[in-house]
Design an enzyme around this catalytic site. Structure first.
Site, PDB file in Angstrom:
ATOM      1  N   ARG A 150       2.244 -11.377 -11.427  1.00  0.00           N
ATOM      2  CA  ARG A 150       2.566 -12.671 -12.046  1.00  0.00           C
ATOM      3  C   ARG A 150       1.993 -12.787 -13.460  1.00  0.00           C
ATOM      4  NH1 ARG A 150      -0.844 -15.455  -7.228  1.00  0.00           N
ATOM      5  NH2 ARG A 150       0.638 -14.109  -6.171  1.00  0.00           N
ATOM      6  N   SER A 193      -0.918  -9.112  -7.657  1.00  0.00           N
ATOM      7  CA  SER A 193       0.404  -9.553  -8.085  1.00  0.00           C
ATOM      8  C   SER A 193       0.675  -9.284  -9.563  1.00  0.00           C
ATOM      9  CB  SER A 193       0.511 -11.052  -7.827  1.00  0.00           C
ATOM     10  OG  SER A 193       1.425 -11.648  -8.701  1.00  0.00           O
ATOM     11  N   ASP A 245       7.708  -8.044  -9.939  1.00  0.00           N
ATOM     12  CA  ASP A 245       6.982  -8.190  -8.689  1.00  0.00           C
ATOM     13  C   ASP A 245       6.265  -6.885  -8.419  1.00  0.00           C
ATOM     14  OD1 ASP A 245       7.090 -10.124  -6.055  1.00  0.00           O
ATOM     15  OD2 ASP A 245       6.664  -8.019  -5.614  1.00  0.00           O
ATOM     16  N   ASP A 289      13.734 -15.452  -3.088  1.00  0.00           N
ATOM     17  CA  ASP A 289      13.091 -15.132  -1.809  1.00  0.00           C
ATOM     18  C   ASP A 289      11.697 -15.732  -1.663  1.00  0.00           C
ATOM     19  OD1 ASP A 289      11.906 -13.598  -3.752  1.00  0.00           O
ATOM     20  OD2 ASP A 289      12.252 -11.663  -2.796  1.00  0.00           O
ATOM     21  N   HIS A 290      11.073 -16.103  -2.771  1.00  0.00           N
ATOM     22  CA  HIS A 290       9.683 -16.582  -2.704  1.00  0.00           C
ATOM     23  C   HIS A 290       9.603 -18.081  -2.440  1.00  0.00           C
ATOM     24  CE1 HIS A 290       8.506 -12.680  -4.231  1.00  0.00           C
ATOM     25  NE2 HIS A 290       7.234 -13.035  -4.302  1.00  0.00           N
ATOM     26  N   ARG A 332      -1.234  -7.941   1.689  1.00  0.00           N
ATOM     27  CA  ARG A 332      -2.404  -8.490   0.981  1.00  0.00           C
ATOM     28  C   ARG A 332      -3.139  -9.466   1.878  1.00  0.00           C
ATOM     29  NH1 ARG A 332       0.715  -8.949  -4.728  1.00  0.00           N
ATOM     30  NH2 ARG A 332       0.204  -6.806  -5.286  1.00  0.00           N
TER      31      ARG A 332
HETATM   32  C1  MIC Z   1       2.821 -11.403  -4.434  1.00  0.00           C
HETATM   33  O1  MIC Z   1       3.002 -10.700  -3.445  1.00  0.00           O
HETATM   34  O2  MIC Z   1       1.698 -11.742  -4.826  1.00  0.00           O
HETATM   35  C2  MIC Z   1       4.019 -11.848  -5.211  1.00  0.00           C
HETATM   36  C3  MIC Z   1       4.144 -13.292  -5.055  1.00  0.00           C
HETATM   37  O3  MIC Z   1       5.182 -11.246  -4.725  1.00  0.00           O
HETATM   38  C4  MIC Z   1       3.784 -11.421  -6.664  1.00  0.00           C
HETATM   39  C5  MIC Z   1       4.656 -11.997  -7.656  1.00  0.00           C
HETATM   40  C6  MIC Z   1       4.356 -13.415  -7.962  1.00  0.00           C
HETATM   41  O4  MIC Z   1       3.220 -13.782  -8.193  1.00  0.00           O
HETATM   42  O5  MIC Z   1       5.324 -14.151  -8.045  1.00  0.00           O
HETATM   43  C7  MIC Z   1       3.713  -9.935  -6.918  1.00  0.00           C
HETATM   44  O6  MIC Z   1       3.328  -9.197  -6.043  1.00  0.00           O
HETATM   45  O7  MIC Z   1       3.932  -9.484  -8.050  1.00  0.00           O
HETATM   46 FE1  SF4 Z   2       7.144 -11.447  -1.096  1.00  0.00          FE
HETATM   47 FE2  SF4 Z   2       5.121 -10.454  -2.544  1.00  0.00          FE
HETATM   48 FE3  SF4 Z   2       4.857 -10.952   0.064  1.00  0.00          FE
HETATM   49 FE4  SF4 Z   2       6.361  -8.979  -0.718  1.00  0.00          FE
HETATM   50  S1  SF4 Z   2       4.176  -9.151  -1.031  1.00  0.00           S
HETATM   51  S2  SF4 Z   2       6.859 -10.464   0.864  1.00  0.00           S
HETATM   52  S3  SF4 Z   2       7.286  -9.773  -2.576  1.00  0.00           S
HETATM   53  S4  SF4 Z   2       5.208 -12.448  -1.531  1.00  0.00           S
END
Ligand code: MIC
Ligand code: SF4
Length: 644
Positions: free
Chosen positions: A537, A535, A119, A64-65, A379
């Site tokens: 990550r 995140s 995630d 999905d990313h 975010r």
């Molecule tokens: C995000 O919202 O920052 C992400 C991308 O979903 C991350 C995961 C990632 O860095 O791949 C998260 O929230 O954990």
């Molecule tokens: Fe995707 Fe992270 Fe954004 Fe949610 S917050 S939509 S999991 S990138």
């Protein structure tokens, strides 16, 4: 003594430790999920553990990313994840099927079960009464292998809801109110439970919006009870048999109680660059808007999309506004189409995007220079949209749709009567984009496809006895993992290529950092409070590891990042006296004498600043398991030694 919801679920899954706040507990994990941006690394780690088949009740790999395929890289990762999933016993949700958290809630979540996901917004599952945690990829790999998931036993907070939301006021406004009151650090070490009479006025997708954004409080997780409303939601998904009621005991004890009268709330907005920088929409009304993006795992349910369509119906987006809409799942998308509401969205001039994270992670739709971008996301960190000087404002779907029409930030209550929507009693269920795993017999002959984008992860070494390194970077408070390891369309395709990613490490703060750290060979990072928020990550630990970072010394850590540092074998240390932060400057020569011995013995670590002559103690409190992981040079080495 009566138990809270979280305490009940923890008690039923407890593998080790005692349920005393502050001590480490190990939990049995029923379900796992991954997404592609963190998943590739998680599956490489899982493969390295040598476990042939996942040992959870259910594991799902979502794509999905990284769905913008402007080169072979993302498609390579998708193919790798698909083949790994098939071979090792996981369900695979194909690209286009939707955002992991939305699809998981619709199709797989079960009240009372534990879920970890690579995630940070995995707590979305709390909307149906799951105990769901965001975790690093390696922790998910271990859970898939049947190992426990470790957390620090949190304190319990009750958010007691009363009343009912007024017209045009939304679940997003509830969580923005909680953020306004508690701040991005307010949830650290806590589980947030929602209760009170107001709960039954909220549907499951509304509850999921609230638990989703509990991640922004720094909370360990958030959870709602599973009640009749949950049963109806699951029945509408054709999954009533999976329903189990979940509720706290009548005499459950909470460490903190926050009361919110839903009827008193009004539309709110989180201003740049932090989700807790909350004001009322009225206060900022009239702010000129350049872009409106509706979607993300926070606000992309059918309920949200129908609300948006009803507000946009018969109107067109203001000529200055670029409007983008991304439904959260294919189920949402197809039902929007069936109901005719999609036509209202299309005719409003919205740019309809595929069901994925999209603009939320900077995968396209970066706003113009200096833009004001209103987003229904969770975010608004600096630079995350892909445009460094854009200001991202987080709002409800209702506020977003109203503002898209007027071209300025608009309180939706100014639009007149609230257009009612009707939610269908039954959802249209079609799981043909979810590929089941192979049987054990079939799996043996299957091979995993690894494209040239898949590079091995950095090798870690056992901890040195003493560390001698420079302070290669000094940063302030609330550093996010988006600062440490930025995402976005240009960088995300390299999530399985740590050497390449390292060029962008801390680029938002200091572009010269990667070169400096590499040249130094070894380094220590110094930071303020809530270091590593955001995140999950693990790249925010693996990349510094690759750049030679041995320890991170800060005023306080965010939970998931701290666990990721330990997993990577980087020592997370905190100042005993926060003022000692001022006694280190970038470039100072630092020493951590006898660090391995001190950690093994559970003693504070000494930091000696050779440049200034200062010397002080750092807190190094770790569980026995964490000590062993750190001394072994990370979780992978530790599991290779036979510990799962
Ligand atoms: C995000 O919202 O920052 C992400 C991308 O979903 C991350 C995961 C990632 O860095 O791949 C998260 O929230 O954990
Ligand atoms: Fe995707 Fe992270 Fe954004 Fe949610 S917050 S939509 S999991 S990138």
């Amino acid at each position: 003594m009566g138990k809270t919801i979280a305490q009940k679920i923890i008690a039923a899954h407890l593998l080790s430790g005692e349920m005393v706040p502050g001590s480490e507990i190990g939990l049995r994990i029923d379900q796992t999920l991954t997404q592609d941006a963190t998943g590739t690394m998680a599956y490489l780690e899982f493969e390295a553990m040598g476990v042939p088949r996942v040992r959870t009740e259910l594991s799902v790999a979502y794509i999905d990313h990284n769905t913008l395929q402007s080169g072979f890289e993302n498609a390579d990762d998708h193919r790798y994840i698909q083949t790994v999933a098939k071979k090792h016993g996981l369900f695979y949700s194909r690209p286009g099927n939707g955002i992991c958290h939305q699809v998981h809630l619709e199709r797989f979540g079960i009240p009372g079960k534990t879920l970890i996901g690579s995630d940070s917004h995995t707590p979305t599952g709390g909307g149906i009464g799951m105990l769901a945690f965001g975790a690093g990829g390696l922790d998910v790999a271990v859970a898939m292998g049947g190992g426990a998931y470790y957390i620090t036993m949190p304190k319990m907070v009750l958010v007691k809801l009363s009343g009912k939301l007024s017209p045009y006021v939304s679940a997003k406004d509830v969580i923005l109110e909680v953020l306004r009151r508690m701040s991005v650090k307010g949830g650290v070490g806590k589980i947030i439970e929602y209760g009170g009479e107001g709960v039954k006025t909220l549907s499951v997708p509304e509850r999921a919006t609230i638990t989703n954004m509990g991640a922004e409080l720094g909370a360990t997780t958030s959870v709602f009870p599973a009640d009749e409303i949950t049963r109806e939601f699951m029945a509408a998904q054709g999954r009533e048999k999976d329903f189990v009621p979940v509720a706290p005991d009548a005499d459950a004890q909470y460490d903190e109680i926050l009361e919110i009268d839903l009827s008193a709330l009004e539309p709110l907005v989180a201003c740049p660059h932090s989700p807790d920088n909350v004001k009322t929409v009225r206060e900022l009304a009239g702010l000129k808007v350049d872009q409106v993006c509706i979607g993300s795992c926070t606000n992309s349910s059918l309920r949200d999309m129908l609300r948006v369509a009803a507000i946009l119906k018969g109107k067109v987006a203001h000529p200055q506004v670029s409007l983008a809409v991304a439904p959260g799942s294919r189920q949402v998308f197809s039902m929007l189409a069936d109901s005719g509401a999609l036509t209202d969205i299309i005719l409003s001039g919205a740019r309809v995007l595929e069901c994925a994270c999209g603009p939320c992670i900077g995968m396209g739709q970066s706003p113009n220079s200096g833009a004001v971008s209103l987003r229904t996301f969770n975010r608004n960190f600096e630079g995350r949209s892909g445009t460094k000087d854009a200001g991202v404002y987080l709002v409800s779907p209702e506020t977003a749709a109203a503002s898209a029409i007027t071209g300025v930030l608009t309180d939706p209550r100014d639009l007149g009567a609230d257009p009612a929507i009707e939610m269908p009693a039954v959802f249209s269920v079609n799981d043909n984009m979810i590929v089941p795993p192979a049987t054990e017999a079939e799996a043996e002959s299957l091979s995993v496809v690894r494209g040239p984008n898949i590079k091995p992860f950095p090798v870690t070494e056992a901890m040195e006895e003493s560390i001698k390194a420079d302070c290669v970077l000094k940063v302030g408070d609330n550093i996010t993992t988006d600062h440490i390891m930025p995402a976005g369309a240009k960088i995300l395709p390299y999530r399985s290529n740590i050497p390449y990613l390292s060029k962008f490490c801390f680029a938002v703060c200091d572009e010269a950092f990667p070169e400096r750290a590499k040249a130094a060979g070894k380094g220590i990072i110094v930071g303020g409070s809530n270091y590593g928020q955001g995140s999950s990550r693990e790249h925010a630990a693996l990349v510094p590891l690759y750049l030679g970072i041995k320890a991170v010394v800060v005023k306080s850590f965010a939970r998931i990042h701290c666990a990721n540092l330990i997993n990577a074998g980087i020592i997370p240390l905190t100042f005993k006296n926060p003022e000692d932060y001022d006694k280190i400057a970038e470039g100072d020569h630092l020493r951590l004498p006898d660090v391995a011995g001190r950690i093994a013995r559970g003693e504070p670590v000494i930091l000696r600043n050779k440049t200034s002559g200062a010397e002080f103690e750092l807190v190094a409190e770790f569980s026995e398991r964490q000590k062993d992981i750190l001394l072994a040079g990370g979780l992978l080495n530790y599991t290779r030694e036979g510990n799962l």
